[in-house]
Design a protein around this motif. Structure first.
Motif, PDB file in Angstrom:
ATOM      1  N   ASP A  60      -4.179  -0.546  -7.236  1.00 49.01           N
ATOM      2  CA  ASP A  60      -4.970  -0.267  -6.029  1.00 49.01           C
ATOM      3  C   ASP A  60      -4.086   0.094  -4.843  1.00 49.01           C
ATOM      4  O   ASP A  60      -4.562   0.670  -3.864  1.00 49.01           O
ATOM      5  N   GLY A  61      -2.798  -0.229  -4.919  1.00 48.23           N
ATOM      6  CA  GLY A  61      -1.867   0.098  -3.845  1.00 48.23           C
ATOM      7  C   GLY A  61      -1.053   1.352  -4.094  1.00 48.23           C
ATOM      8  O   GLY A  61      -0.183   1.700  -3.289  1.00 48.23           O
TER       9      GLY A  61
ATOM     10  N   ASP B 139       0.831  -1.202   0.000  1.00 45.14           N
ATOM     11  CA  ASP B 139       0.000   0.000   0.000  1.00 45.14           C
ATOM     12  C   ASP B 139       0.860   1.245   0.000  1.00 45.14           C
ATOM     13  O   ASP B 139       1.915   1.279   0.618  1.00 45.14           O
TER      14      ASP B 139
END
Length: 180
Positions: free
Chosen positions: A156-157, A128
């Protein structure tokens, strides 16, 4: 001459206390290392993710340590032997605490229509706030658009600002990947 100049500039940014493997060839070239290290120092990302491991993992870890950056480095590596060699290199230079080399064998991806194997998606956990992504693997011999899955599987990270560096743009498949 360009690579020599890049190596000299890199050595001004990162101090070495032990020998390193040769740059270029399968390993990252000095100009790529310089660009990545300079970008990391300027942007101080929380997380750097590398597709592939080796000399770049070492230099990014050394830069994080020596410039006191809040940066964690995670390298995905599909060869257990190379992963072990990179870990040993990090240990030798005293920066093993700055990087994690994850063994991620090549497997089919969850991407529809993409048949070429990529790093095991099970190895992508806890990635992340990626502020720098270095795409230097898997090898193009793996199959068509071997490096394409990096962005769709890691997006998405991404941190709000993420620099993506794709090595080997002189190869058609990597140029196509960068344009996708």
């Amino acid at each position: 001459q360009r690579q020599v100049q890049a190596w000299m500039n890199l050595r001004d940014l990162v101090r070495l206390e032990a020998a390193v493997p040769p740059a270029g060839g399968w390993a990252a070239s000095p100009d790529l290392l310089l660009f990545c290290v300079d970008t990391m120092i300027a942007e101080a990302p929380e997380l750097v993710v590398e597709c592939g491991s080796g000399l770049s993992t070492l230099f990014l870890s050394l830069a994080a340590e020596q410039h006191e950056l809040p940066t964690r480095v995670v390298a995905l590596e599909h060869h257990e032997e190379y992963a072990a060699k990179t870990r040993a290199l990090l240990e030798r230079h005293g920066v093993a605490h700055r990087a994690e080399v994850r063994f991620a064998p090549l497997e089919p991806t969850s991407l529809p229509g993409h048949e070429t194997a990529w790093y095991a998606e099970s190895a992508l956990g806890n990635l992340d706030r990626i502020g720098l992504l270095l795409v230097d693997g898997p090898p193009s011999s793996t199959g068509p658009l071997a490096r394409f899955p990096a962005v769709p599987l890691l997006v998405d990270g991404f941190a709000p600002r993420c620099t993506i560096v794709v090595d080997d743009l002189n190869r058609t498949s990597d140029e196509e990947t960068a344009q996708s």
